[in-house]
Design a protein around this motif. Structure first.
Motif, short mmCIF file in Angstrom:
data_model
loop_
_atom_site.label_atom_id
_atom_site.label_comp_id
_atom_site.label_asym_id
_atom_site.label_seq_id
_atom_site.Cartn_x
_atom_site.Cartn_y
_atom_site.Cartn_z
N LYS A 1 65.96 76.66 13.08
CA LYS A 1 66.50 76.16 14.54
C LYS A 1 67.67 75.23 14.29
CE LYS A 1 63.77 75.98 17.98
NZ LYS A 1 62.83 75.60 19.05
N GLU B 1 52.80 74.89 18.13
CA GLU B 1 51.40 74.89 18.30
C GLU B 1 50.95 75.29 16.77
OE1 GLU B 1 49.64 77.28 21.32
OE2 GLU B 1 50.83 76.32 22.91
N LEU C 1 56.68 74.08 9.53
CA LEU C 1 57.33 73.05 10.46
C LEU C 1 58.82 72.85 9.71
CD1 LEU C 1 58.05 71.36 12.73
CD2 LEU C 1 56.97 69.47 11.66
N PHE C 2 58.57 72.71 8.26
CA PHE C 2 60.16 72.46 7.81
C PHE C 2 60.78 73.82 7.69
CE2 PHE C 2 59.86 74.84 3.63
CZ PHE C 2 58.68 75.04 3.43
N THR D 1 60.63 75.89 10.46
CA THR D 1 61.25 75.95 11.68
C THR D 1 62.38 74.96 11.74
OG1 THR D 1 59.14 76.55 12.25
CG2 THR D 1 60.54 75.85 14.05
N VAL D 2 62.43 73.78 11.31
CA VAL D 2 63.32 72.82 11.28
C VAL D 2 64.76 73.36 10.64
CG1 VAL D 2 64.35 70.56 10.30
CG2 VAL D 2 62.01 70.88 11.37
N PHE E 1 60.45 70.75 18.74
CA PHE E 1 59.56 70.96 17.73
C PHE E 1 58.09 70.22 17.98
CE2 PHE E 1 63.63 70.16 15.18
CZ PHE E 1 63.88 71.44 14.65
N ILE F 1 52.82 72.20 8.69
CA ILE F 1 52.02 72.96 9.75
C ILE F 1 52.49 74.17 10.07
CG2 ILE F 1 51.53 72.70 12.20
CD1 ILE F 1 51.28 69.70 12.06
N GLU F 2 51.84 75.24 10.40
CA GLU F 2 52.37 76.72 10.53
C GLU F 2 52.34 76.77 11.97
OE1 GLU F 2 50.19 79.68 8.22
OE2 GLU F 2 50.59 78.44 6.22
N ASP F 3 53.39 77.57 12.62
CA ASP F 3 53.62 77.56 13.92
C ASP F 3 52.74 79.05 14.37
OD1 ASP F 3 54.48 78.78 16.53
OD2 ASP F 3 56.71 78.02 15.89
N PHE G 1 52.70 66.79 8.32
CA PHE G 1 53.30 67.62 9.35
C PHE G 1 54.03 68.46 8.91
CE2 PHE G 1 52.60 63.25 11.09
CZ PHE G 1 51.41 63.27 11.69
N GLN G 2 54.75 68.46 8.02
CA GLN G 2 55.75 69.41 7.54
C GLN G 2 55.30 70.68 7.07
OE1 GLN G 2 58.54 67.22 4.78
NE2 GLN G 2 58.21 65.51 6.06
N TYR H 1 57.80 62.24 11.35
CA TYR H 1 58.03 63.28 10.39
C TYR H 1 57.60 63.33 9.03
CZ TYR H 1 60.31 67.60 8.92
OH TYR H 1 60.73 69.16 8.52
N PRO I 1 64.42 65.02 12.13
CA PRO I 1 64.49 65.98 13.11
C PRO I 1 63.55 65.68 14.29
CG PRO I 1 63.32 66.85 11.21
CD PRO I 1 63.58 65.31 10.96
N LEU J 1 66.60 66.00 7.42
CA LEU J 1 65.09 65.99 6.85
C LEU J 1 64.42 67.28 6.97
CD1 LEU J 1 63.56 62.50 7.36
CD2 LEU J 1 65.11 63.07 5.59
N ALA J 2 64.38 68.00 5.73
CA ALA J 2 63.59 69.30 6.01
C ALA J 2 61.94 69.11 5.48
CB ALA J 2 64.10 70.60 5.33
N LEU J 3 62.21 69.10 4.01
CA LEU J 3 60.80 68.89 3.29
C LEU J 3 61.17 67.75 2.22
CD1 LEU J 3 58.32 70.20 2.40
CD2 LEU J 3 59.30 71.69 0.87
N THR J 4 60.49 66.64 2.60
CA THR J 4 60.72 65.47 2.06
C THR J 4 59.78 65.47 0.70
OG1 THR J 4 59.13 64.19 3.27
CG2 THR J 4 61.43 64.23 4.20
#
Lengths: 277, 277
Positions: free
Chosen positions: A175, B160, A168-169, A171-172, B156, A159-161, A156-157, B125, A124, A145-148
């Motif tokens: 969205k 932040e 991140l996963f 948000t993926v 993505f 990381i909080e927005d 990275f997956q 990712y 993504p 790919l969301a949560l691998t």
């Protein structure tokens, strides 16, 4: 293939098993290395042995590409063999592709036009225009790919927005639902993160999830099923090494069959428990 | 190839041009379609015409995969042709791969073992174990996606981090520096986000950046150079369509040469202005 057809196959076979055709030339039983195309010979026997227990096959492209163009020939023969002999089986190109729009168009042509896969896994990172070209083929699927299942998922997956608090996963997942529907979009969620499946189901209650990581990678099928099953099963659980390398000798296909049957029986019990069959 | 050697090639050719060999069978001049391998015939003429102005070539794998295994044969021939005739040119597989560790190992074998690329683009990712296997080949490079040139980059890559305030692409830049060095790791930064290059240079002052998006995608070479050049140039700026499709007729190679020369001359002026030649 649409969602309902996939669910019906799951009910018919009493299984939501996806067999990963991660065929490594270095692990193929020695007697097959004398055939003209050892990778295809191996795949053909594995497929014939496991088709009655599997609703999906998933070749990972890396294994074929590592052999150069001749590896791609083995893959094309494998795809043709499955489509001719087991057209009801859902066929996933585990390719983790993704590029700018006009280039993703060409990857889509590679997997859905030139070859006849039902689905392709997509990364993504590059966003909407890298994903949507794969959704323009009727009856074909993106598996995003969301949560691998790997350790690197934590880089990275999670990381909080700052704005939404979503990882991140998450948000993926949120969205990407605007880009497709439960009829052309699935998600990869690793079995090694099975405790997250409940939260993920709250975000995507109706989408199918492709779950790698059961077996060699350490995930639990029970936990995946308890947290992930929905009213149309909604799960494809992949096993690769545990099945295709159940034996490295001449009895490899027979042992693969036993291993696939064992997983299928466990899945049958879980489907019954959930009232899905 | 190491960083110093790449910089010396840039100084010698007075150019930091990378030509994208995004060869689309549907855009090849008609007279080449009669040859036995039109894609390779096209590439060969493009390469011979542009090699004196280019320090790198970058075939995007999607264009070859969209033709099936025969497309991969054309690619293998192209790689062999460059390595034999222009061994000083840096050769990038634009593949945007990335998978769990043992699978990324196989992709690395595909691009660095089976084929002889100098670098491969990788998507971040899936994190560290998806990237590091590409770094185990001496003299070979990972080019990690950081900030891409497409519209979907905004989905993505700009999220932040609640803890650090860093945008996702900044986190990718910062974290990945622990995985490799400026001798085996470059980053993709799209020319369409050239205003970000100054901030990116603050994070990765010494790494090379591969910059797509000049030309057809709308990025400015001037702006890229002013914000991105470092003491060893540190930039490879890619142009694909603007060069290889400068003409769609029999004079395509000649027109590609003119287009490449034009970019090279602009680059020469920028290198002089920066005191690098």
């Amino acid at each position: 293939m649409n969602q309902q057809q996939l669910f019906e196959e799951i009910q018919k076979k009493r299984s939501f098993l996806c067999v990963g055709l991660d065929t490594d030339i270095q692990k193929i039983p020695p007697h097959l290395l004398e055939t003209s195309d050892p990778v295809f010979s191996f795949n053909k026997e594995i497929i014939d042995a496991t088709a009655e227990f599997s609703v999906a096959y998933k070749p990972n492209l890396a294994f074929y590409e590592s052999l150069g163009s001749k590896g791609l020939v083995s893959l094309e023969k494998t795809v043709a063999y499955i489509k001719e002999n087991y057209p009801e089986i859902f066929l996933i190109a585990d390719a983790k592709r993704g590029d700018i729009g006009n280039t993703s168009n060409l990857y889509a042509r590679a997997f859905f036009g030139e070859q006849d896969f039902d689905a392709v896994t997509v990364a993504p990172y590059m966003g909407e225009d890298s994903v949507k070209p794969f959704m323009t083929y009727p009856g074909k699927w993106v598996i995003l790919l969301a949560l691998t299942s790997n350790k690197g998922a934590f880089d990275f997956q999670f990381i909080e927005d700052r704005e939404t608090g979503d990882k991140l996963f998450e948000t993926v997942l949120k969205k990407s639902q605007q880009w497709g529907s439960e009829e052309n979009l699935m998600y990869v969620v690793g079995a090694t993160k099975a405790e997250k499946l409940k939260e993920i189901r709250a975000i995507v209650p109706n989408h199918f999830l492709l779950v790698p990581g059961v077996g060699a990678q350490g995930g639990s099928l029970q936990e995946v099923a308890h947290n992930g099953l929905n009213s149309k099963c909604g799960l494809l659980v992949n096993s690769s090494r545990g099945i295709i390398y159940a034996s490295g000798e001449v009895d490899f296909a027979e042992k693969a069959k036993e291993a696939a049957r064992e997983v299928q029986q466990e899945m049958e019990a879980l489907l019954q428990e959930a009232g899905l069959i």
